[in-house]
Design a protein around this motif. Structure first.
Motif, PDB file in Angstrom:
ATOM      1  N   GLY A 261      -0.587  -2.368 -19.976  1.00  0.00           N
ATOM      2  CA  GLY A 261      -0.327  -0.973 -19.633  1.00  0.00           C
ATOM      3  C   GLY A 261       0.164  -0.828 -18.195  1.00  0.00           C
ATOM      4  O   GLY A 261      -0.018  -1.683 -17.351  1.00  0.00           O
ATOM      5  N   VAL A 262       0.811   0.309 -17.942  1.00  0.00           N
ATOM      6  CA  VAL A 262       1.326   0.592 -16.605  1.00  0.00           C
ATOM      7  C   VAL A 262       0.213   1.254 -15.818  1.00  0.00           C
ATOM      8  O   VAL A 262      -0.349   2.247 -16.239  1.00  0.00           O
ATOM      9  CB  VAL A 262       2.556   1.508 -16.680  1.00  0.00           C
ATOM     10  CG1 VAL A 262       3.041   1.853 -15.287  1.00  0.00           C
ATOM     11  CG2 VAL A 262       3.641   0.867 -17.506  1.00  0.00           C
ATOM     12  N   ALA A 263      -0.075   0.711 -14.677  1.00  0.00           N
ATOM     13  CA  ALA A 263      -1.129   1.270 -13.825  1.00  0.00           C
ATOM     14  C   ALA A 263      -0.846   0.842 -12.405  1.00  0.00           C
ATOM     15  O   ALA A 263       0.023   0.019 -12.147  1.00  0.00           O
ATOM     16  CB  ALA A 263      -2.492   0.779 -14.261  1.00  0.00           C
ATOM     17  N   GLY A 264      -1.605   1.420 -11.494  1.00  0.00           N
ATOM     18  CA  GLY A 264      -1.495   0.901 -10.157  1.00  0.00           C
ATOM     19  C   GLY A 264      -1.297   1.942  -9.079  1.00  0.00           C
ATOM     20  O   GLY A 264      -2.149   2.781  -8.841  1.00  0.00           O
ATOM     21  N   PHE A 265      -0.168   1.865  -8.428  1.00  0.00           N
ATOM     22  CA  PHE A 265       0.047   2.502  -7.153  1.00  0.00           C
ATOM     23  C   PHE A 265      -0.183   4.015  -7.172  1.00  0.00           C
ATOM     24  O   PHE A 265      -0.863   4.553  -6.313  1.00  0.00           O
ATOM     25  CB  PHE A 265       1.468   2.183  -6.691  1.00  0.00           C
ATOM     26  CG  PHE A 265       1.746   2.665  -5.301  1.00  0.00           C
ATOM     27  CD1 PHE A 265       1.120   2.068  -4.224  1.00  0.00           C
ATOM     28  CD2 PHE A 265       2.598   3.715  -5.082  1.00  0.00           C
ATOM     29  CE1 PHE A 265       1.382   2.508  -2.945  1.00  0.00           C
ATOM     30  CE2 PHE A 265       2.852   4.157  -3.803  1.00  0.00           C
ATOM     31  CZ  PHE A 265       2.243   3.548  -2.732  1.00  0.00           C
ATOM     32  N   PHE A 266       0.379   4.742  -8.098  1.00  0.00           N
ATOM     33  CA  PHE A 266       0.305   6.197  -8.079  1.00  0.00           C
ATOM     34  C   PHE A 266      -1.090   6.741  -8.391  1.00  0.00           C
ATOM     35  O   PHE A 266      -1.411   7.846  -8.011  1.00  0.00           O
ATOM     36  CB  PHE A 266       1.344   6.791  -9.044  1.00  0.00           C
ATOM     37  CG  PHE A 266       2.751   6.561  -8.563  1.00  0.00           C
ATOM     38  CD1 PHE A 266       3.217   7.211  -7.431  1.00  0.00           C
ATOM     39  CD2 PHE A 266       3.577   5.669  -9.208  1.00  0.00           C
ATOM     40  CE1 PHE A 266       4.501   6.985  -6.977  1.00  0.00           C
ATOM     41  CE2 PHE A 266       4.850   5.438  -8.752  1.00  0.00           C
ATOM     42  CZ  PHE A 266       5.323   6.094  -7.631  1.00  0.00           C
ATOM     43  N   GLU A 267      -1.926   5.984  -9.024  1.00  0.00           N
ATOM     44  CA  GLU A 267      -3.295   6.412  -9.263  1.00  0.00           C
ATOM     45  C   GLU A 267      -4.182   6.134  -8.050  1.00  0.00           C
ATOM     46  O   GLU A 267      -5.196   6.779  -7.845  1.00  0.00           O
ATOM     47  CB  GLU A 267      -3.885   5.716 -10.496  1.00  0.00           C
ATOM     48  CG  GLU A 267      -3.323   6.196 -11.798  1.00  0.00           C
ATOM     49  CD  GLU A 267      -2.007   5.516 -12.135  1.00  0.00           C
ATOM     50  OE1 GLU A 267      -1.662   4.520 -11.464  1.00  0.00           O
ATOM     51  OE2 GLU A 267      -1.317   5.989 -13.035  1.00  0.00           O
ATOM     52  N   GLU A 268      -3.801   5.150  -7.233  1.00  0.00           N
ATOM     53  CA  GLU A 268      -4.614   4.792  -6.075  1.00  0.00           C
ATOM     54  C   GLU A 268      -4.388   5.714  -4.883  1.00  0.00           C
ATOM     55  O   GLU A 268      -5.264   5.856  -4.038  1.00  0.00           O
ATOM     56  CB  GLU A 268      -4.313   3.341  -5.673  1.00  0.00           C
ATOM     57  CG  GLU A 268      -4.783   2.350  -6.711  1.00  0.00           C
ATOM     58  CD  GLU A 268      -4.296   0.945  -6.419  1.00  0.00           C
ATOM     59  OE1 GLU A 268      -3.608   0.753  -5.397  1.00  0.00           O
ATOM     60  OE2 GLU A 268      -4.610   0.056  -7.209  1.00  0.00           O
ATOM     61  N   ILE A 269      -3.229   6.322  -4.790  1.00  0.00           N
ATOM     62  CA  ILE A 269      -2.929   7.196  -3.644  1.00  0.00           C
ATOM     63  C   ILE A 269      -3.902   8.376  -3.552  1.00  0.00           C
ATOM     64  O   ILE A 269      -4.491   8.613  -2.497  1.00  0.00           O
ATOM     65  CB  ILE A 269      -1.466   7.672  -3.684  1.00  0.00           C
ATOM     66  CG1 ILE A 269      -0.544   6.493  -3.383  1.00  0.00           C
ATOM     67  CG2 ILE A 269      -1.228   8.774  -2.655  1.00  0.00           C
ATOM     68  CD1 ILE A 269       0.916   6.848  -3.490  1.00  0.00           C
ATOM     69  N   PRO A 270      -4.114   9.165  -4.602  1.00  0.00           N
ATOM     70  CA  PRO A 270      -5.069  10.284  -4.474  1.00  0.00           C
ATOM     71  C   PRO A 270      -6.496   9.818  -4.185  1.00  0.00           C
ATOM     72  O   PRO A 270      -7.209  10.446  -3.400  1.00  0.00           O
ATOM     73  CB  PRO A 270      -4.998  10.990  -5.833  1.00  0.00           C
ATOM     74  CG  PRO A 270      -3.719  10.568  -6.433  1.00  0.00           C
ATOM     75  CD  PRO A 270      -3.428   9.203  -5.884  1.00  0.00           C
ATOM     76  N   ALA A 271      -6.912   8.709  -4.767  1.00  0.00           N
ATOM     77  CA  ALA A 271      -8.266   8.205  -4.512  1.00  0.00           C
ATOM     78  C   ALA A 271      -8.406   7.774  -3.056  1.00  0.00           C
ATOM     79  O   ALA A 271      -9.414   8.053  -2.395  1.00  0.00           O
ATOM     80  CB  ALA A 271      -8.578   7.044  -5.452  1.00  0.00           C
ATOM     81  N   ALA A 272      -7.387   7.101  -2.520  1.00  0.00           N
ATOM     82  CA  ALA A 272      -7.429   6.686  -1.115  1.00  0.00           C
ATOM     83  C   ALA A 272      -7.403   7.904  -0.188  1.00  0.00           C
ATOM     84  O   ALA A 272      -8.090   7.932   0.838  1.00  0.00           O
ATOM     85  CB  ALA A 272      -6.261   5.754  -0.810  1.00  0.00           C
ATOM     86  N   ALA A 273      -6.606   8.910  -0.515  1.00  0.00           N
ATOM     87  CA  ALA A 273      -6.542  10.130   0.308  1.00  0.00           C
ATOM     88  C   ALA A 273      -7.893  10.827   0.342  1.00  0.00           C
ATOM     89  O   ALA A 273      -8.339  11.287   1.409  1.00  0.00           O
ATOM     90  CB  ALA A 273      -5.457  11.063  -0.221  1.00  0.00           C
ATOM     91  N   VAL A 274      -8.574  10.930  -0.782  1.00  0.00           N
ATOM     92  CA  VAL A 274      -9.898  11.557  -0.828  1.00  0.00           C
ATOM     93  C   VAL A 274     -10.885  10.764   0.020  1.00  0.00           C
ATOM     94  O   VAL A 274     -11.672  11.331   0.782  1.00  0.00           O
ATOM     95  CB  VAL A 274     -10.390  11.690  -2.290  1.00  0.00           C
ATOM     96  CG1 VAL A 274     -11.865  12.057  -2.348  1.00  0.00           C
ATOM     97  CG2 VAL A 274      -9.558  12.713  -3.036  1.00  0.00           C
ATOM     98  N   ALA A 275     -10.842   9.442  -0.073  1.00  0.00           N
ATOM     99  CA  ALA A 275     -11.758   8.606   0.716  1.00  0.00           C
ATOM    100  C   ALA A 275     -11.471   8.737   2.210  1.00  0.00           C
ATOM    101  O   ALA A 275     -12.399   8.857   3.029  1.00  0.00           O
ATOM    102  CB  ALA A 275     -11.641   7.147   0.276  1.00  0.00           C
ATOM    103  N   ILE A 276     -10.211   8.739   2.600  1.00  0.00           N
ATOM    104  CA  ILE A 276      -9.856   8.854   4.021  1.00  0.00           C
ATOM    105  C   ILE A 276     -10.248  10.214   4.569  1.00  0.00           C
ATOM    106  O   ILE A 276     -10.817  10.322   5.660  1.00  0.00           O
ATOM    107  CB  ILE A 276      -8.353   8.575   4.211  1.00  0.00           C
ATOM    108  CG1 ILE A 276      -8.062   7.095   3.961  1.00  0.00           C
ATOM    109  CG2 ILE A 276      -7.895   8.979   5.611  1.00  0.00           C
ATOM    110  CD1 ILE A 276      -6.592   6.754   3.902  1.00  0.00           C
ATOM    111  N   ILE A 277      -9.979  11.266   3.832  1.00  0.00           N
ATOM    112  CA  ILE A 277     -10.353  12.619   4.277  1.00  0.00           C
ATOM    113  C   ILE A 277     -11.870  12.748   4.401  1.00  0.00           C
ATOM    114  O   ILE A 277     -12.380  13.326   5.357  1.00  0.00           O
ATOM    115  CB  ILE A 277      -9.761  13.687   3.329  1.00  0.00           C
ATOM    116  CG1 ILE A 277      -8.243  13.739   3.502  1.00  0.00           C
ATOM    117  CG2 ILE A 277     -10.381  15.053   3.585  1.00  0.00           C
ATOM    118  CD1 ILE A 277      -7.535  14.613   2.492  1.00  0.00           C
ATOM    119  N   SER A 278     -12.604  12.177   3.468  1.00  0.00           N
ATOM    120  CA  SER A 278     -14.072  12.219   3.538  1.00  0.00           C
ATOM    121  C   SER A 278     -14.581  11.500   4.776  1.00  0.00           C
ATOM    122  O   SER A 278     -15.479  11.998   5.470  1.00  0.00           O
ATOM    123  CB  SER A 278     -14.679  11.581   2.291  1.00  0.00           C
ATOM    124  OG  SER A 278     -14.295  12.281   1.144  1.00  0.00           O
TER     125      SER A 278
END
Length: 164
Positions: A10-27
């Motif tokens: 399946g296709v996965a990877g980069f575009f799913e990690e961006i929002p998760a990383a942004a939430v972690a950085i903002i927190s």
């Protein structure tokens, strides 16, 4: 054109990690900014508490100041010594790291009052611009006035204002 297979590859990877990383950085940014603000507030409170303590120490030092008291009695000021007191004497003996104003106000019912007011500089017109702020402290004192028939003891108020 190759066909993508669904399932195991399946296709996965980069575009799913961006929002998760942004939430972690903002927190993390919110957490560390909260810690920084709390430490700054604590430091400011400590400084203002120490500055208030300096005013109290200066006031207590004046109550027992040998060049001002009558026969070394704490809180009883000699009228002659009080009138001879200068800012230079206080600065030389106390070595303050702040600007100050010392006022003795005679509040007695005697017809002649003995008041003095000494200050190192003019109190600023805009106190909010001060680095450490300002503190005012006062206490009751007695002024000994020698009289030919009978000594007089005048009630007075000693007020100290310090600013920096």
């Amino acid at each position: 054109m190759p066909h993508r297979r669904l399932g195991r590859r399946g296709v996965a990877g980069f575009f799913e990690e961006i929002p998760a990383a942004a939430v972690a950085i903002i927190s993390l940014l919110l957490f560390f900014s909260g810690v920084l603000i709390a430490l700054t507030n604590y430091s400011n409170r400590q400084q203002s508490s120490q500055f208030s303590q300096e005013a109290q120490t200066f006031l207590e030092g004046l109550l027992g100041y040998a060049n001002l008291t009558y026969r070394g009695q704490n809180g009883i000021f000699d009228m002659f010594a009080m009138m001879a007191l200068t800012v230079n004497n206080l600065t030389y003996d106390f070595h303050p790291s702040y600007q100050f104003s010392v006022t003795v106000t005679d509040t007695s019912l005697y017809p002649v009052h003995y008041d003095i007011s000494l200050s190192t500089s003019q109190f600023p017109s805009n106190p909010s611009s001060l680095q450490n702020g300002w503190v005012k402290d006062s206490t009751s004192v007695t002024i000994w006035v020698p009289n030919f028939g009978q000594d007089e003891y005048h009630a007075a108020t000693l007020t100290v204002v310090i600013w920096s």
